[in-house]
Scaffold this motif. Structure first.
Motif, mmCIF file in Angstrom:
data_model
loop_
_atom_site.group_PDB
_atom_site.id
_atom_site.type_symbol
_atom_site.label_atom_id
_atom_site.label_comp_id
_atom_site.label_asym_id
_atom_site.label_seq_id
_atom_site.Cartn_x
_atom_site.Cartn_y
_atom_site.Cartn_z
ATOM 1 N N ASN A 272 -86.479 66.894 42.752
ATOM 2 C CA ASN A 272 -86.697 68.243 43.270
ATOM 3 C C ASN A 272 -87.999 68.352 44.054
ATOM 4 O O ASN A 272 -89.022 67.753 43.689
ATOM 5 N N GLY A 273 -87.941 69.133 45.132
ATOM 6 C CA GLY A 273 -89.141 69.457 45.869
ATOM 7 C C GLY A 273 -89.804 70.688 45.295
ATOM 8 O O GLY A 273 -89.504 71.122 44.174
ATOM 9 N N ASN A 274 -90.699 71.273 46.072
ATOM 10 C CA ASN A 274 -91.407 72.481 45.639
ATOM 11 C C ASN A 274 -91.595 73.370 46.864
ATOM 12 O O ASN A 274 -92.437 73.091 47.715
ATOM 13 N N ARG A 275 -90.809 74.418 46.965
ATOM 14 C CA ARG A 275 -90.891 75.299 48.119
ATOM 15 C C ARG A 275 -92.239 76.021 48.184
ATOM 16 O O ARG A 275 -92.735 76.320 49.276
ATOM 17 N N ALA A 276 -92.812 76.303 47.031
ATOM 18 C CA ALA A 276 -94.084 77.022 47.020
ATOM 19 C C ALA A 276 -95.204 76.203 47.647
ATOM 20 O O ALA A 276 -96.085 76.746 48.325
ATOM 21 N N THR A 277 -95.192 74.895 47.438
ATOM 22 C CA THR A 277 -96.250 74.033 47.983
ATOM 23 C C THR A 277 -95.831 73.329 49.259
ATOM 24 O O THR A 277 -96.635 72.622 49.865
ATOM 25 N N GLY A 278 -94.542 73.488 49.667
ATOM 26 C CA GLY A 278 -94.061 72.840 50.881
ATOM 27 C C GLY A 278 -93.654 71.401 50.695
ATOM 28 O O GLY A 278 -93.473 70.675 51.683
ATOM 29 N N LEU A 279 -93.478 70.952 49.444
ATOM 30 C CA LEU A 279 -93.062 69.572 49.174
ATOM 31 C C LEU A 279 -91.543 69.473 49.258
ATOM 32 O O LEU A 279 -90.831 70.097 48.467
ATOM 33 N N PRO A 280 -90.998 68.698 50.203
ATOM 34 C CA PRO A 280 -89.537 68.620 50.343
ATOM 35 C C PRO A 280 -88.883 67.853 49.197
ATOM 36 O O PRO A 280 -89.524 67.062 48.488
ATOM 37 N N THR A 281 -87.595 68.082 49.036
ATOM 38 C CA THR A 281 -86.779 67.321 48.092
ATOM 39 C C THR A 281 -86.745 65.857 48.521
ATOM 40 O O THR A 281 -86.570 65.547 49.698
ATOM 41 N N SER A 282 -86.913 64.959 47.548
ATOM 42 C CA SER A 282 -86.906 63.530 47.857
ATOM 43 C C SER A 282 -85.887 62.819 46.976
ATOM 44 O O SER A 282 -85.136 63.457 46.222
ATOM 45 N N GLY A 283 -85.856 61.500 47.069
ATOM 46 C CA GLY A 283 -84.905 60.720 46.287
ATOM 47 C C GLY A 283 -85.556 59.472 45.721
ATOM 48 O O GLY A 283 -86.363 58.828 46.386
ATOM 49 N N TRP A 284 -85.215 59.166 44.480
ATOM 50 C CA TRP A 284 -85.657 57.934 43.834
ATOM 51 C C TRP A 284 -84.455 57.024 43.659
ATOM 52 O O TRP A 284 -83.311 57.480 43.556
ATOM 53 N N ARG A 285 -84.746 55.750 43.582
ATOM 54 C CA ARG A 285 -83.666 54.802 43.307
ATOM 55 C C ARG A 285 -83.094 55.052 41.916
ATOM 56 O O ARG A 285 -83.825 55.233 40.950
ATOM 57 N N GLY A 286 -81.800 55.071 41.860
ATOM 58 C CA GLY A 286 -81.094 55.318 40.611
ATOM 59 C C GLY A 286 -79.628 55.529 40.903
ATOM 60 O O GLY A 286 -79.256 55.939 42.006
ATOM 61 N N ALA A 287 -78.785 55.242 39.944
ATOM 62 C CA ALA A 287 -77.337 55.315 40.153
ATOM 63 C C ALA A 287 -76.835 56.736 39.925
ATOM 64 O O ALA A 287 -77.104 57.337 38.879
ATOM 65 N N GLN A 288 -76.127 57.272 40.915
ATOM 66 C CA GLN A 288 -75.471 58.565 40.747
ATOM 67 C C GLN A 288 -74.274 58.411 39.825
ATOM 68 O O GLN A 288 -73.567 57.394 39.853
ATOM 69 N N LEU A 289 -74.021 59.414 39.010
ATOM 70 C CA LEU A 289 -72.890 59.379 38.101
ATOM 71 C C LEU A 289 -71.592 59.682 38.851
ATOM 72 O O LEU A 289 -71.588 60.381 39.859
ATOM 73 N N GLY A 290 -70.502 59.149 38.326
ATOM 74 C CA GLY A 290 -69.204 59.427 38.915
ATOM 75 C C GLY A 290 -68.955 58.625 40.181
ATOM 76 O O GLY A 290 -69.677 57.686 40.512
ATOM 77 N N GLU A 291 -67.900 59.021 40.903
ATOM 78 C CA GLU A 291 -67.569 58.369 42.155
ATOM 79 C C GLU A 291 -68.432 58.939 43.277
ATOM 80 O O GLU A 291 -68.729 60.131 43.289
ATOM 81 N N PRO A 292 -68.847 58.108 44.220
ATOM 82 C CA PRO A 292 -69.690 58.621 45.313
ATOM 83 C C PRO A 292 -68.886 59.538 46.234
ATOM 84 O O PRO A 292 -67.669 59.373 46.396
ATOM 85 N N PRO A 293 -69.555 60.523 46.854
ATOM 86 C CA PRO A 293 -68.875 61.380 47.831
ATOM 87 C C PRO A 293 -68.256 60.537 48.954
ATOM 88 O O PRO A 293 -68.821 59.520 49.368
ATOM 89 N N ARG A 294 -67.120 61.013 49.461
ATOM 90 C CA ARG A 294 -66.386 60.215 50.443
ATOM 91 C C ARG A 294 -65.521 61.104 51.321
ATOM 92 O O ARG A 294 -65.021 62.134 50.882
ATOM 93 N N ASN A 295 -65.369 60.714 52.579
ATOM 94 C CA ASN A 295 -64.354 61.240 53.491
ATOM 95 C C ASN A 295 -63.350 60.137 53.776
ATOM 96 O O ASN A 295 -63.737 59.020 54.136
ATOM 97 N N LYS A 296 -62.073 60.445 53.653
ATOM 98 C CA LYS A 296 -61.022 59.475 53.967
ATOM 99 C C LYS A 296 -59.959 60.207 54.783
ATOM 100 O O LYS A 296 -59.380 61.192 54.321
ATOM 101 N N VAL A 297 -59.715 59.722 56.000
ATOM 102 C CA VAL A 297 -58.841 60.428 56.937
ATOM 103 C C VAL A 297 -57.882 59.439 57.592
ATOM 104 O O VAL A 297 -58.294 58.361 58.031
#
Length: 710
Positions: A272-297
Motif C-alpha cells: 500500500n501507498g500513502n495518499r497523505a504523504t504522496g507515496l505511491p502504491t508499490s510491489g514486493w516480490r511474492g507469489a499472488q494467490l490463486g490463478e493470475p489474471p488473464r485475457n484469452k480471446v
C-alpha cells in the motif's frame, strides 16, 4: 556492471538476432484519409462526404507508436485528441472517447462484453497484426451496440497483392525502465508472412511478448493491480491468419482467425501507498494467490464480397468471438459463503465469459434515375451469451445471460452540385431480447436468493442525419446528428439481487442507454497543411455512470448526462524534411446526481477525461527520422466531488528515432523522456482513501526495436 546495463546489452543482442539481413526502405507518407475506405462506416465514400470526425492511424504511425509501447490502446490514446489517459493496466475502466465508452472492433467483430462490462476489450489482438486503426468519433449505431463514444476499429494486416510473391515482416524489441532493476526487462518477437498464389492468397503470423515490472520516475516499482489485472509482469502470445479465394474478378471469400492470450506472472504483491504523504502504491516480490489474471480471446470471421450484384455491392460477414477474462482473487465479502468455509476465510476469484455469434449483411447501390443517389440496406444479428463464474468454488456469480438482437437498417446518401454537397440520413431498428433462466444468487446476496427467470425485451429506433459542404477546394464543413446505444451492465444487477420473490421480467431494467450526438465541424486539407475544428454535444436522458461503492468497486447508475466539447488538430509540412503538428481537446460533463432532472454536478474522472494539448515534430534526414511528441493533461476540479479527487495534471514527452540501415530498420524509443513523476489520472481522481490503488505512472522507459519488411 549495473543490472539495467546488462538488460541493455541483452536487448541489443536479442534484436540483432531477429534483424537478419534487411535492406533500407524509404519511410511511407502519412495516411491520407481521403484515399482510405473507412470500413467502420460500412460505406465506400470519400472523407469529404462523411459528416463526422474520423481519424485513421496508418501503419507507419502505428510502427512509430509501437516503438514506444506495444499496446494498441496506448497508440490510440497518444494520437486521438479526446481519448482519456490510459490506466496502464489490463483494465480500461474509465478510459473513454469524448467522455463515453467506445466500441472496439477487430475487422468489424465487436470485442466488448456489454452484459457484464469488464473493460478489457482493448487487449484482444496483438498490435503487430494491425494494419491501421479507424477512429470514428461520437455516438453512432452503424455498428450496433456499444458505440456511445465512437468506434475504434482495428483493421488487420491484408493478404499480399498479386505479383508480390512472398511478403511480410519480422521484428524484435527489448524494453526496460532506466531507473529499474533487471526485473524491468522485457522483450518481444513477432513475424508475419504471406503470399498470393493467383486465385487464392494467405498470410499468417505469430507474436510473443514478455513484460517486466514497471517503475516510476523515482525508481519505485509500481504496484500491480492484482484484482482487475495488469500488463506489467505478464506474458502474451498471439496467432493470426487470413486467407482469401477469388471466385471471380468481382467476388471474393475471405476468412480471418485471431487468437490472443495475455496472462500475468503473479510475481509481485501489493504494498500500500500513502495518499497523505504522496507515496505511491508499490510491489514486493511474492507469489499472488490463486490463478493470475488473464485475457484469452479467439475470433473467426468469414466474409463474402460481390462488387457487381444486381448493379450494386454486396458483402456478408459471419463471425464467432469467444472471450475469457480471469480476475485476481481475494477474500471479499461478496465471495463468502459459510456453507463452504468460515466467513472471512474463503478465497475465490471470478472469470467473465462471453461467447458471441453474429452476422452482418450489407448491400449498397445507386439508382440511374437519381444521379448522385446511393442507398445502403442491411441486417445485423448477434447472440451474446455471458456469465461470470467464481472459478475456485464452481459457482456462478452472474447467471448465464443471453442477448439476442436483429437490427435492419437503411442509410441514404445524395451528392449534389458535382459532389460539393453530400447529404445523408439513416435509420436503424434494434430489436433485442435478454434471456435469463431461473437462478440462485451467491450467499452474500441475501443468503442466496432464488430469482425467477424471464425474457425482457426492447425495441429502439435510432436515427442519423448529416451533411457536408465543400466551401472551397480543400475546405469542408459538416454537421450531423446521430444516436448510439448500449446496454446497462445488467450483470452487476443480476448478481446483487438480495430480495426474495424477484423475477427478471418485472425487476430487470433493460432499457438501453441512448446517447444523442450533435456535431459541427470544418476540415482543411491543403497542399502542405491540414487542420480541423469540431464542436460536439452528447446527451443521454438515462446514462450509465460508473459510481464507486463502499466496497471499492464500481456500480452503474442510470442518470441524466450531458457532455460537450471542442477538438482541434493541425499538421503542417514546414519543409521537405520537417513536419509539425498538434491537437487540443476540451470536455465538460454534467450529470443529475439526485434524480430531479437538473444537471447539478460534474462527471468525475471515472467518466470523463481531462482537457489536453498535444504537440509533435517529425524530421527526416535520408535514412534517419526522429519524432518528438508531448502530451499535456490539464488539471481539473469536479463540482460535487470530494476535493481529494481533483486532478493535478501532468506533461509527458516521448521520442522515437529510426535508422534505416542496409541490414535493418532500427528504432530507439524513449517514453516519458523527461522522467516526469506523476499519479495516473484514474488513481488521482478516484477513491481518495484507497492506498492500494494509488498508482504512479511509468517513468522513463527505453525500447529498442529492430524490424524488417520484405
Amino acid at each position: 556492471m549495473r543490472t539495467n546495463q546488462r538488460a541493455w546489452l541483452a536487448g541489443v543482442a536479442l534484436s540483432a538476432l531477429v534483424a537478419g539481413a534487411a535492406r533500407a526502405e524509404e519511410a511511407p507518407a502519412p495516411t491520407n484519409v481521403e484515399e482510405v475506405v473507412i470500413t467502420a462506416l460500412r460505406v465506400e465514400q470519400p472523407r469529404s462526404a462523411t459528416p463526422a470526425t474520423v481519424q485513421v492511424i496508418g501503419d507507419q504511425e502505428l510502427v512509430t507508436q509501437q516503438a514506444l509501447s506495444q499496446s494498441a490502446v496506448e497508440a490510440v490514446a497518444a494520437l486521438a485528441p479526446s481519448f482519456s489517459p490510459t490506466r496502464q493496466k489490463l483494465s480500461g475502466a474509465g478510459e473513454t472517447l469524448r467522455g463515453r465508452s467506445p466500441l472496439y472492433l477487430v475487422d468489424g467483430i465487436p470485442q466488448s462484453t456489454p452484459l457484464r462490462d469488464d473493460s478489457r476489450d482493448g487487449f484482444t489482438i496483438d498490435p503487430f497484426f494491425i494494419d491501421r486503426v479507424e477512429v470514428v468519433f461520437g455516438s453512432n449505431a452503424i455498428q450496433g451496440i456499444g458505440a456511445t463514444g465512437g468506434v475504434i476499429n482495428y483493421v488487420t494486416a491484408p493478404t499480399p497483392k498479386e505479383g508480390e510473391g512472398w511478403a511480410g515482416k519480422i521484428m524484435g524489441q527489448t524494453t526496460f525502465d532506466d531507473e529499474g532493476e533487471g526485473d524491468s526487462f522485457g522483450y518481444k518477437v513477432a513475424g508475419l508472412a504471406g503470399r498470393d498464389f493467383g486465385r487464392w492468397d494467405f498470410t499468417a503470423g505469430a507474436a510473443y511478448e514478455t513484460r517486466g515490472a514497471f517503475y516510476d520516475a523515482h525508481g519505485l516499482r509500481i504496484g500491480p493491480d492484482s484484482t482487475q489485472g495488469d500488463i506489467q509482469d505478464s506474458d502474451s502470445w498471439s496467432l493470426f491468419g487470413k486467407a482469401g479465394f477469388d471466385l471471380s474478378d468481382t467476388r471474393r471469400i475471405e476468412v480471418m482467425a485471431n487468437h490472443f492470450e495475455l496472462e500475468g506472472d503473479g510475481d509481485y504483491i501489493v504494498v500500500n501507498g500513502n495518499r497523505a504523504t504522496g507515496l505511491p502504491t508499490s510491489g514486493w516480490r511474492g507469489a499472488q494467490l490463486g490463478e493470475p489474471p488473464r485475457n484469452k480471446v479467439s475470433s473467426i470471421a468469414l466474409a463474402y464480397r460481390d462488387r457487381e450484384l444486381l448493379g450494386g455491392a454486396f458483402q456478408a460477414q459471419a463471425y464467432t468471438h469467444d472471450y475469457q477474462g480471469t480476475f485476481g482473487g481475494g477474500r471479499e465479502g461478496t465471495f463468502q459463503d459459510p456453507r463452504i468455509a468460515p466467513v472471512g476465510t474463503l478465497f475465490d476469484q471470478s472469470e467473465n465469459n462471453s461467447e458471441k455469434l453474429g452476422f452482418k449483411l450489407d448491400y449498397e447501390r445507386g439508382i440511374e434515375a437519381l444521379p448522385g443517389f446511393r442507398f445502403l440496406v442491411g441486417l445485423d444479428g448477434i447472440r451474446d451469451k455471458t456469465y461470470q463464474a467464481l472459478i475456485l468454488t464452481g459457482r456462478n456469480w452472474v447467471p448465464e445471460t443471453t442477448y439476442e438482437s436483429l437490427a435492419p437498417f437503411l442509410q441514404l446518401r445524395q451528392a449534389l452540385f458535382e459532389g460539393r454537397v453530400h447529404l445523408s440520413a439513416g435509420v436503424r431498428q434494434e430489436n433485442a431480447t435478454l434471456k435469463v433462466d431461473d437462478y440462485v444468487t451467491v450467499y452474500a446476496a441475501g443468503g442466496g436468493v432464488a430469482v425467477a427467470g424471464g425474457s425482457p425485451s426492447f425495441e429502439e429506433t435510432l436515427y442519423n442525419v448529416g451533411g457536408t459542404v465543400t466551401l472551397i477546394d480543400g475546405v469542408t464543413a459538416y454537421a450531423s446528428y446521430a444516436q448510439g446505444f448500449t446496454m446497462p451492465d445488467v450483470g452487476r444487477v443480476l448478481r446483487a439481487v438480495n430480495t426474495p420473490g424477484r423475477d427478471i421480467d418485472t425487476y430487470l431494467d433493460v432499457e438501453p442507454v441512448v446517447s444523442d450526438n450533435v456535431e459541427l465541424g470544418v476540415e482543411v486539407n491543403r497542399d502542405r497543411w491540414r487542420a480541423s475544428l469540431a464542436y460536439f454535444e452528447s446527451k443521454s436522458d438515462r446514462g450509465a455512470l460508473l459510481v464507486l461503492n463502499s466496497g471499492g468497486t464500481f456500480d452503474v447508475q442510470r442518470q441524466k448526462t450531458k457532455i460537450d466539447g471542442l477538438e482541434a488538430t493541425l499538421r503542417v509540412q514546414a519543409t521537405d524534411w520537417l513536419t509539425l503538428g498538434g491537437a487540443y481537446s476540451r470536455l465538460d460533463g454534467r450529470t443529475d446526481g439526485n434524480g430531479d432532472g437538473v444537471l447539478d454536478r460534474d462527471l468525475n474522472g471515472a467518466n470523463i477525461s481531462p482537457d489536453r494539448f498535444t504537440a509533435y515534430a517529425e524530421a527526416t534526414w535520408g535514412p534517419a527520422s526522429l519524432r518528438i511528441q508531448a502530451q499535456k493533461y490539464e488539471g481539473r476540479e469536479f463540482d460535487g466531488e470530494p476535493a481529494a479527487n481533483s486532478f493535478e495534471g501532468y506533461t509527458l514527452v516521448d521520442a522515437v528515432g529510426t535508422w534505416r540501415f542496409d541490414v535493418a530498420d532500427v528504432s530507439l524509443g524513449v517514453q516519458n523522456l523527461l522522467d516526469e513523476q506523476y499519479i495516473t489520472y484514474f488513481s488521482d481522481t478516484q477513491n481518495p482513501t484507497d492506498n492500494a490503488r494509488y498508482w504512479a505512472g511509468r517513468g522513463r522507459t527505453i525500447s529498442l526495436t529492430v524490424a524488417k519488411s520484405f
